[in-house]
Design an enzyme around this catalytic site. Sequence first.
Site, PDB file in Angstrom:
ATOM      1  N   ASN A 143       0.824  -1.197   0.000  1.00  0.00           N
ATOM      2  CA  ASN A 143       0.000   0.000   0.000  1.00  0.00           C
ATOM      3  C   ASN A 143       0.868   1.261   0.000  1.00  0.00           C
ATOM      4  OD1 ASN A 143      -1.819   2.035   0.473  1.00  0.00           O
ATOM      5  ND2 ASN A 143      -2.963   0.962   2.044  1.00  0.00           N
ATOM      6  N   ASP A 144       1.456   1.581   1.133  1.00  0.00           N
ATOM      7  CA  ASP A 144       2.218   2.826   1.233  1.00  0.00           C
ATOM      8  C   ASP A 144       3.371   2.901   0.234  1.00  0.00           C
ATOM      9  OD1 ASP A 144       0.602   3.660   3.241  1.00  0.00           O
ATOM     10  OD2 ASP A 144       1.917   2.997   4.857  1.00  0.00           O
ATOM     11  N   VAL A 145       3.955   1.747  -0.097  1.00  0.00           N
ATOM     12  CA  VAL A 145       5.147   1.756  -0.948  1.00  0.00           C
ATOM     13  C   VAL A 145       4.834   2.087  -2.397  1.00  0.00           C
ATOM     14  CG1 VAL A 145       6.386   0.148   0.531  1.00  0.00           C
ATOM     15  CG2 VAL A 145       5.073  -0.728  -1.395  1.00  0.00           C
TER      16      VAL A 145
END
Lengths: 462, 102
Positions: A387-389
Amino acid sequence: MSLIINLAYFAAAVLFIVGLKQMSSPTTARPGIIWAGVGMVIATLVTFVHPEISGGVNYTLIILGIAIGGALAWWSGKKVAMTDMPQMIALYNGMGGGAAAGIGAIYLLQATPETVTNTGLAIAVTGSLIGSVAFSGSLVAYAKLEGLMKKTFTFGGQQIVNIAIFAITVLLGFMMATSGGEIGSFSLLLFFVLALAFGVLMTLPIGGADMPVVISLYNALTGLAVGLKGIVLDNPALMIAGIVVGAAGTLLTQLMAKAMNRPIKNILFSQFGGSSGGAEEEIEGTMKEIQANDAGIMMAYAEKVIIVPGYGMAVAQAQHKIWEFTQLLQKRGVDVKFAIHPVAGRMPGHMNVLLAEAGVPYDIIFDLDEINEEFKTADVAMVIGANDVVNPVARTNPDSPIYGMPILNADQAQNVICVKRGKGAGFSGIENHLFYAENNQMLYGDGQKVAAELVASVKALG
Amino acid sequence: MIIEGFIALYIFMLAAFTGYEIISKVPVILHTPLMSGSNFVHGIVLVGTMVALGHAQTPLEQAIGFVAVILAAGNAVGGYVVTERMLEMFKTSKDDKKGDKA
């Protein structure tokens, strides 16, 4: 006799360095650990004839201790799942730190004005402090990652309490180091209790996402503690192995912190995820959904597919199915690559281990720098369990808490498919703008189930 | 005493640079096994705990030494087992054709 021992220690030191060196390339890594293992066995065996070891009881205790510790570690090491590797490393590392502290405790107990110098005491005290912190800190890290402990633990004035405890511990240590060998047993006990407490208190407020950096730091600290004990015990094998690991571990810690865009200072002395991290940008667009069958067909007719796996994939145990899916695509002539973010697993390189376990060869796995330019030429980028990456706000929104973190440019592919278990923000609670992008489609479902459906959809094409 | 004052400092310095140099060329894919591998290497503390327990005199010293030996043996053996398990799995597409044991 002493010549044989010294030669053996020298050989062990050489084997450790050669082994670590070989571990820096995937083709020679396995012989590397085996050589290091040979070094360890040589050093251990020769120590049985060390002139400083005396007394039948002590010999019995040594053999018994090695048997108990070795057997438990062997059993647990063989059994542990690859997803649980980070906490297992933390545990074994903590044990090493505890052992170094134990050596320090015995040395300080035996210290008399005739046998020690203040320099020796100072080194022993420093090594004991570092070893104790690494021991209790690693145990907390283990408990957190294993899910035995609530994620974070904070209270008002925590920083001040930590600093106070550390200051008292250092002061006690200083008093012992300048005592000339007359150490009261009460101050010795208090010193170790406070050092252990400091390790616990320091690790408690750190969130799970930052834990890999902390484990790596404790690994470096244990190395340093072991090196210092080497000086105290006059043992060059301990010195060299310990310091090499201390330096290597420090560099590794820096590399990890850099990959996560979290300076080590911030990880240790501030709490992550507490603040909302500034104003959320207005999100444009809507989330579009895609069915697994359509996604599978889309990739089957693509020329180039890049898969971005995250820890969520490993939690769902989907990596085996994903590899099966990859092989089916490869048979159809699709160029499939895996893109790994440095923090894709629970620590840098963890995802590579998980993919290797599923049988994915490492030459189709690429890290961020190698593959980021290629997303532009990819027909499909499939993000699974990450997700964040891949969140583009890291590039665009300076107010975002993850701003500046290097990300995988999955949004630049022709089509993006995000496999996700449910709607809502991810691990860090930050909205992912990629999900709303024009070229993105969401594929909802459990990772393993989705992967199985993808496999079925490609198989149905014949 | 074989390691006198400044010599210890020299060994310290050279070993530190060695450690730094070894790691600086490691690809990210090996970071986890390497952390585990370096974790194994500081399991050499086992040798230190053996010596410390070897000249323990009081029951308290023996107890501390005994626990230290157990911990150190756990560090060394556990570190080796998990590192070896991880590295065993790494293979290339070429190896894949030779033997697929899955």
